[in-house]
Design a protein around this motif. Structure first.
Motif, PDB file in Angstrom:
ATOM      1  N   GLY A 487      38.014  39.499  35.373  1.00 61.11           N
ATOM      2  CA  GLY A 487      38.723  39.915  36.584  1.00 61.11           C
ATOM      3  C   GLY A 487      37.908  39.676  37.839  1.00 61.11           C
ATOM      4  N   ARG A 488      36.624  40.031  37.791  1.00 63.51           N
ATOM      5  CA  ARG A 488      35.788  39.850  38.975  1.00 63.51           C
ATOM      6  C   ARG A 488      35.647  38.367  39.335  1.00 63.51           C
ATOM      7  NH1 ARG A 488      31.771  41.810  36.971  1.00 63.51           N
ATOM      8  NH2 ARG A 488      30.613  39.913  36.512  1.00 63.51           N
ATOM      9  N   THR A 489      35.536  37.514  38.310  1.00 61.36           N
ATOM     10  CA  THR A 489      35.373  36.083  38.581  1.00 61.36           C
ATOM     11  C   THR A 489      36.655  35.488  39.150  1.00 61.36           C
ATOM     12  OG1 THR A 489      33.855  36.012  36.707  1.00 61.36           O
ATOM     13  CG2 THR A 489      34.581  33.909  37.598  1.00 61.36           C
ATOM     14  N   TYR A 490      37.800  35.906  38.611  1.00 61.31           N
ATOM     15  CA  TYR A 490      39.067  35.453  39.201  1.00 61.31           C
ATOM     16  C   TYR A 490      39.149  35.876  40.673  1.00 61.31           C
ATOM     17  CZ  TYR A 490      41.477  33.706  35.024  1.00 61.31           C
ATOM     18  OH  TYR A 490      41.868  32.948  33.943  1.00 61.31           O
ATOM     19  N   LYS A 491      38.681  37.070  40.969  1.00 55.44           N
ATOM     20  CA  LYS A 491      38.701  37.539  42.352  1.00 55.44           C
ATOM     21  C   LYS A 491      37.825  36.638  43.223  1.00 55.44           C
ATOM     22  CE  LYS A 491      37.615  41.495  45.308  1.00 55.44           C
ATOM     23  NZ  LYS A 491      37.023  42.856  45.375  1.00 55.44           N
ATOM     24  N   ASN A 492      36.632  36.272  42.707  1.00 57.19           N
ATOM     25  CA  ASN A 492      35.744  35.383  43.462  1.00 57.19           C
ATOM     26  C   ASN A 492      36.351  33.997  43.647  1.00 57.19           C
ATOM     27  OD1 ASN A 492      33.693  37.294  43.802  1.00 57.19           O
ATOM     28  ND2 ASN A 492      32.763  36.809  41.833  1.00 57.19           N
ATOM     29  N   LEU A 493      37.246  33.619  42.737  1.00 57.36           N
ATOM     30  CA  LEU A 493      37.938  32.332  42.850  1.00 57.36           C
ATOM     31  C   LEU A 493      39.240  32.461  43.643  1.00 57.36           C
ATOM     32  CD1 LEU A 493      37.404  31.056  39.184  1.00 57.36           C
ATOM     33  CD2 LEU A 493      36.365  30.112  41.257  1.00 57.36           C
ATOM     34  N   ASN A 494      39.426  33.641  44.262  1.00 62.22           N
ATOM     35  CA  ASN A 494      40.615  33.907  45.082  1.00 62.22           C
ATOM     36  C   ASN A 494      41.908  33.818  44.278  1.00 62.22           C
ATOM     37  OD1 ASN A 494      39.151  34.271  47.542  1.00 62.22           O
ATOM     38  ND2 ASN A 494      38.907  32.047  47.671  1.00 62.22           N
ATOM     39  N   LYS A 495      41.834  34.231  43.023  1.00 62.08           N
ATOM     40  CA  LYS A 495      43.025  34.297  42.178  1.00 62.08           C
ATOM     41  C   LYS A 495      43.308  35.771  41.903  1.00 62.08           C
ATOM     42  CE  LYS A 495      42.302  29.768  39.996  1.00 62.08           C
ATOM     43  NZ  LYS A 495      42.163  29.039  38.699  1.00 62.08           N
ATOM     44  N   SER A 496      43.909  36.419  42.898  1.00 61.75           N
ATOM     45  CA  SER A 496      44.084  37.871  42.842  1.00 61.75           C
ATOM     46  C   SER A 496      45.021  38.297  41.716  1.00 61.75           C
ATOM     47  CB  SER A 496      44.608  38.383  44.178  1.00 61.75           C
ATOM     48  OG  SER A 496      43.684  38.099  45.207  1.00 61.75           O
ATOM     49  N   LYS A 497      46.066  37.534  41.477  1.00 57.75           N
ATOM     50  CA  LYS A 497      47.029  37.900  40.445  1.00 57.75           C
ATOM     51  C   LYS A 497      46.367  37.909  39.074  1.00 57.75           C
ATOM     52  CE  LYS A 497      51.455  36.555  38.402  1.00 57.75           C
ATOM     53  NZ  LYS A 497      52.547  35.541  38.389  1.00 57.75           N
ATOM     54  N   GLU A 498      45.614  36.846  38.758  1.00 52.59           N
ATOM     55  CA  GLU A 498      44.927  36.766  37.468  1.00 52.59           C
ATOM     56  C   GLU A 498      43.853  37.843  37.358  1.00 52.59           C
ATOM     57  OE1 GLU A 498      45.536  34.338  39.485  1.00 52.59           O
ATOM     58  OE2 GLU A 498      46.397  32.597  38.443  1.00 52.59           O
ATOM     59  N   ALA A 499      43.181  38.135  38.484  1.00 51.06           N
ATOM     60  CA  ALA A 499      42.152  39.176  38.483  1.00 51.06           C
ATOM     61  C   ALA A 499      42.761  40.528  38.133  1.00 51.06           C
ATOM     62  CB  ALA A 499      41.463  39.234  39.841  1.00 51.06           C
ATOM     63  N   GLU A 500      43.894  40.828  38.749  1.00 50.44           N
ATOM     64  CA  GLU A 500      44.537  42.117  38.484  1.00 50.44           C
ATOM     65  C   GLU A 500      44.972  42.209  37.023  1.00 50.44           C
ATOM     66  OE1 GLU A 500      48.187  44.931  40.170  1.00 50.44           O
ATOM     67  OE2 GLU A 500      47.593  43.120  41.255  1.00 50.44           O
ATOM     68  N   GLU A 501      45.472  41.122  36.462  1.00 52.95           N
ATOM     69  CA  GLU A 501      45.889  41.130  35.053  1.00 52.95           C
ATOM     70  C   GLU A 501      44.706  41.403  34.137  1.00 52.95           C
ATOM     71  OE1 GLU A 501      47.677  37.337  34.565  1.00 52.95           O
ATOM     72  OE2 GLU A 501      49.573  37.889  35.547  1.00 52.95           O
ATOM     73  N   ALA A 502      43.554  40.790  34.440  1.00 50.82           N
ATOM     74  CA  ALA A 502      42.366  41.001  33.612  1.00 50.82           C
ATOM     75  C   ALA A 502      41.889  42.447  33.707  1.00 50.82           C
ATOM     76  CB  ALA A 502      41.257  40.044  34.043  1.00 50.82           C
ATOM     77  N   TYR A 503      41.907  43.000  34.918  1.00 48.67           N
ATOM     78  CA  TYR A 503      41.492  44.402  35.081  1.00 48.67           C
ATOM     79  C   TYR A 503      42.445  45.351  34.343  1.00 48.67           C
ATOM     80  CZ  TYR A 503      38.024  43.262  38.691  1.00 48.67           C
ATOM     81  OH  TYR A 503      36.933  42.792  39.365  1.00 48.67           O
ATOM     82  N   LEU A 504      43.724  45.024  34.351  1.00 48.96           N
ATOM     83  CA  LEU A 504      44.692  45.879  33.658  1.00 48.96           C
ATOM     84  C   LEU A 504      44.475  45.838  32.145  1.00 48.96           C
ATOM     85  CD1 LEU A 504      47.910  45.155  35.743  1.00 48.96           C
ATOM     86  CD2 LEU A 504      46.617  47.305  35.657  1.00 48.96           C
ATOM     87  N   VAL A 505      44.075  44.671  31.620  1.00 50.95           N
ATOM     88  CA  VAL A 505      43.742  44.585  30.190  1.00 50.95           C
ATOM     89  C   VAL A 505      42.539  45.473  29.883  1.00 50.95           C
ATOM     90  CG1 VAL A 505      42.919  43.067  28.356  1.00 50.95           C
ATOM     91  CG2 VAL A 505      44.718  42.272  29.902  1.00 50.95           C
TER      92      VAL A 505
END
Length: 899
Positions: A487-505
């Protein structure tokens, strides 16, 4: 007992240096980051007594998240390193190498008690180069093993002198032994096991008992056939003193950890949370695994947690054979050493005591520890292993036909160990090299995949890091930390939707709250950061602030002492303008940790927003008391004092800005504010120097360029101001105040009406409603003797600012002038400007930079918002500007009224 010669000391030291010199080029890796880089107990600003209140990692022992590893003497040596070289890794590695050499010399001295001169040297040489030691020597945190070993060996050597020539008790060596045992324990917990080694030595070596003799003596005493022999009574007295001392140390140690064991999760040590018989079978299997690492250290790994060693879940698992063979071999050695009194048996029993007793605390057999296998804990047990190998070499080399072969074999072993150790050191050069080398040995450990990802993340290589984090989730699908990393890496890649999905998992994998049961007992505290990270992600959307707040409150409900949740919630409440609640959140966090400078800083920011600068300054000062070089507190407190308008604060503000630029020599803002302070104090030379420094660091620094030009203008150096204004307008063509100041200088000092006119027209193209630029253009028209145009211009200006009396008055003057000229028959417009002068245009105000700030939510650094209220200094500046403006209006009226 043969002493150790200088030649042997030099040989051992030279061999250690030859094996480990390349470790000096290694950095801080793995656990070094927490123990050195992130440990505030190393800093001189931290009170020295904190070392005895906190654990090895700088966490207060009272906190539930503490690792409970109490090693203040080891941390003290880190602090000494920091005192001499701060965070230069080479000095830390150098001291480790020196300490390892000292251990080798002491070990040689111990070996001389049980082995002949040659065999003891062989044992010491093997110990010096054994590859299993790279984690303890090349890893900086391994210093705990080194220091503990030094005191352990010294305590044992002291105890061997506790029996006099007449077999009487010599008490000073025993007292010294107790002190050295305490020191060894304060370096690392396993140091206390030397007491057991001393007991074995006393019974089986000093008193010469065998196990049958000991059993027979005890049996006769119990039957009342014989009293205790005097020698036995003396032995008992010595052992009682040792045991009582040990119990006191254990009681003190339990008090220090407040009768709490550290919290470990199934990821740290999967067998610890397994059911019977899996737990027992796995922990017993780990014993031959450790023995194999001593015998064949070809595949070494820095981390053996998680899925590195699969659980032994059944009695039919073939790995149980390894456990059985290990126990049979150990039993045979113990039987041989305990049954006979000859020298070989005494050597073996001491070797076994060095192998077994120091390893017991890390064995998982009596209480769980936070790892499966750890190479560094084999540092002391390897001493017993080396004694056994040297003893076997001695026995073989005494047989004529095998002497050459034994020397050849020991030479080959020393050579291969040396080469392996030297090459293994390179693995510790960086975190990336360390964890990639571990993955070559073990690909079933999700933690290793995560750590390679972290290393790449630190290099800003997020795309490659993501691949490792995703692989970690595949290796261990229920690893909460791996999903958080994704999730944190997706956030750093500016992929907020994927980041939120990873955090929810990750959030879905968290254990559910069970009423009446402590949440912390079933989850790693750092896993609660999933709520923090998810909240930090969604609060970027202003419509989801309440949802983010709910996540923070959920984390707090799970752990009321979760300090980071209060910090992050305080930042959110500040953003929501709920200042009172934000203040309360930070105050609650301060109840948990009053030594956190960032918390005091954040609270100061809240008070700035609450328009309470005096309270803000108090909290900034608290932060600086805890961390005198807290960069944000230095900058913002100095700025607050500067903006107070109180000259009494200026010297301290200046000192803080100077300290800030020492910490951040490349930040132009620090130099700019030093320049503004100098301008306030009318120290023009210093102001010019600081402004020039700021501009040199940041080309096109808007505020610095304008204020430098203003400084020149106010110092009657208008010619020097023009190139500065040209540079300002080159970088910022829309800078209206710069255009006004330039037009003013061109009009009044260069007599360049055309250039001034171009400046004012440029302003009006950008902002047609700018009264200041419009009025100044009207003055230019008057200077050009174009009275009709000046009249129209002033009429338009009056429409823009109908309440400006000076515009109305100037318009009246122009009309009077036009009427007089018409009556005299003179033309109302002329292309010439002979005799026309102007003493100035409307006042140009200065501008100051905004408050420097940072928002590092993980580290607890506060908000970047500013208070916008008028300070005393602002009011004084306004009064000065108003007076200057009135003076200029008088000059303009004189021009308009004159011929």
């Amino acid at each position: 007992m043969a002493v150790v010669s200088w030649k042997e000391i030099l040989l051992l030291s030279g061999l250690v240096v030859g094996c480990y010199w390349n470790s000096l080029s290694c950095g801080f890796v793995f656990d070094d980051v927490s123990a050195i880089l992130d440990n505030k107990d190393l800093r001189p600003s931290t009170p020295i007594h904190n070392l005895f209140l906190n654990d090895f990692w700088g966490t207060p022992m009272a906190e539930e998240r503490s690792h409970k590893s109490y090693r203040p003497l080891t941390v003290l040596t880190f602090r000494l390193n920091y005192l001499f070289s701060e965070l230069s890794a080479a000095s830390y590695h150098l001291l480790n190498v020196i300490l390892h050499a000292v251990v080798c010399v002491l070990f040689l001295r111990v070996c001389r008690l049980f082995l002949d001169k040659t065999s003891s040297l062989v044992a010491a040489l093997l110990f010096a180069v054994h590859p299993i030691h790279t984690e303890a020597v090349t890893g900086v945190v391994g210093r705990a093993e080194l220091l503990s070993s030094i005191f352990l060996l010294a305590a044992f050597l002291a105890y061997t002198k506790s029996t006099g020539p007449d077999h009487s008790i010599v008490w000073p060596p025993i007292a010294l032994t107790v002190v050295l045992v305490a020191a060894a324990t304060l370096c690392k917990e396993q140091g206390i096991t030397v007491v057991g080694v001393c007991c074995v030595y006393e019974i089986f070596i000093a008193q010469g008992f065998t196990l049958p003799m000991l059993v027979d003596t005890i049996w006769q005493v119990l039957q009342g056939k014989d009293g205790f022999p005097y020698a036995v009574l003396q032995t008992l007295l010595k052992l009682i003193v040792l045991v009582i001392s040990t119990l006191l140390l254990v009681i003190i140690r339990v008090q220090v950890i407040q009768s709490q064991l550290p919290v470990f999760t199934r990821f740290d040590n999967p067998a610890a949370v397994s059911t019977t018989p899996t737990r027992q079978l796995t922990f017993n299997y780990l014993l031959p695994v450790n023995a194999w690492l001593l015998l064949n250290p070809s595949e070494l790994c820095c981390d053996w947690t998680m899925g590195t060693i699969p659980l032994v879940e059944s009695l039919v698992d073939l790995r149980n054979l390894a456990t059985l063979v290990f126990y049979i071999f150990l039993g045979l050695l113990a039987y041989h050493s305990l049954r006979y009194r000859h020298g070989s048996a005494k050597t073996v029993i001491m070797a076994l005591s060095l192998i077994v007793l120091p390893f017991i605390p890390a064995s998982n057999l009596f209480f769980p520890v936070g790892f499966v296998v750890a190479e560094r804990v084999l540092y002391v047990p390897s001493m017993g292993f080396c004694v056994l190998v040297a003893h076997g070499f001695k026995m073989i080399s005494h047989k004529g036909q095998l002497k050459k072969i034994s020397w050849l074999m020991i030479g080959l072993l020393l050579t291969t160990y040396t080469v392996k150790t030297f090459h293994r050191n390179w693995d510790w050069e960086s975190e990336y090299t360390l964890f990639t080398s571990a993955l070559k040995v073990n690909k079933n450990n999700a933690k290793l995949w995560n750590n390679v990802g972290h290393a790449l993340e630190n290099q800003n290589n997020y795309a490659k890091a993501l691949r490792y984090f995703l692989q970690a989730t595949r290796v261990q699908p229920d690893d909460i930390g791996a999903h958080m990393n994704v999730g944190r890496t997706y956030k750093n890649l500016n992929k907020s939707k994927e980041a939120e999905e990873a955090y929810l998992v990750a959030k879905s994998l968290m254990p559910q709250v069970i009423p009446g049961k402590k949440y912390a007992t079933r989850v790693a505290p750092n896993h609660l950061n999933v709520y923090i990270n998810l909240a930090n992600l969604i609060r970027a959307n202003d419509s989801r602030l309440e949802e983010a707040d709910q996540l923070y409150r959920q984390a707090i409900s799970m752990r009321p002492d979760f300090k980071q949740a209060y910090i992050s919630r305080g930042e959110l409440l500040l953003k929501m303008n709920k200042l009172t609640e934000a203040r309360d959140a930070y105050l609650r966090a301060l109840e948990l940790d009053r030594t956190n400078a960032d918390l005091w800083y954040n609270l100061a920011i809240v008070y700035i927003e609450m328009k309470d600068p005096s309270e803000a300054l108090k909290n900034f000062n608290h932060a600086l008391e805890l961390n005198p070089r807290h960069k944000l507190a230095l900058f913002n407190s100095a700025l607050l004092m500067q903006e107070s308008g109180e000259p009494k604060f200026w010297p301290e503000a200046n000192r803080r800005f100077l300290t800030y630029v020492e910490e951040e020599p490349d930040d132009a803002n620090g130099y700019f504010n030093l320049g503004m302070l100098a301008m306030d104090a009318n120290e023009n030379a210093a102001a010019e120097r600081w402004m020039r420094k700021a501009i040199g660091l940041q080309a096109g620094f808007r505020s610095a360029l304008f204020n430098l030009a203003l400084l020149y203008s106010q110092s009657k150096r208008e010619v020097d101001a023009l190139p500065v204004l040209d540079e300002l307008l080159h970088h910022h063509p829309e800078h209206i105040k710069g255009l006004i100041l330039k037009g003013d200088i061109l009009m009044n000092h260069k007599k360049d009406t055309r250039g001034a006119k171009a400046c004012f027209e440029r302003i009006l193209r950008m902002d047609p409603t700018n009264v200041q630029g419009k009025h100044n253009l009207c003055v230019v028209y008057f200077e050009e003797r174009d009275l009709p145009r000046a009249e129209r211009c002033l009429e338009e200006t009056l429409d823009l600012a109908p309440n400006e009396e000076y515009v109305r008055r100037h318009l009246s003057i122009v009309r009077s002038k036009m009427a007089a000229m018409s009556a005299a028959g003179r033309p109302l417009s002329s292309a010439t400007t002979e005799g026309a002068t102007t003493e100035g245009v409307a006042e140009v105000g200065d501008e100051k930079n905004e408050r420097k700030s940072s928002t590092e939510s993980v580290r607890g650094v506060g908000s970047d918002k500013r208070t916008k209220g008028k300070s005393t200094k602002d009011i004084k500046d306004i009064e000065k500007k108003r007076a200057a403006a009135l003076k200029r209006l008088e000059e303009i009226e004189r021009i308009l009224s004159g011929d």
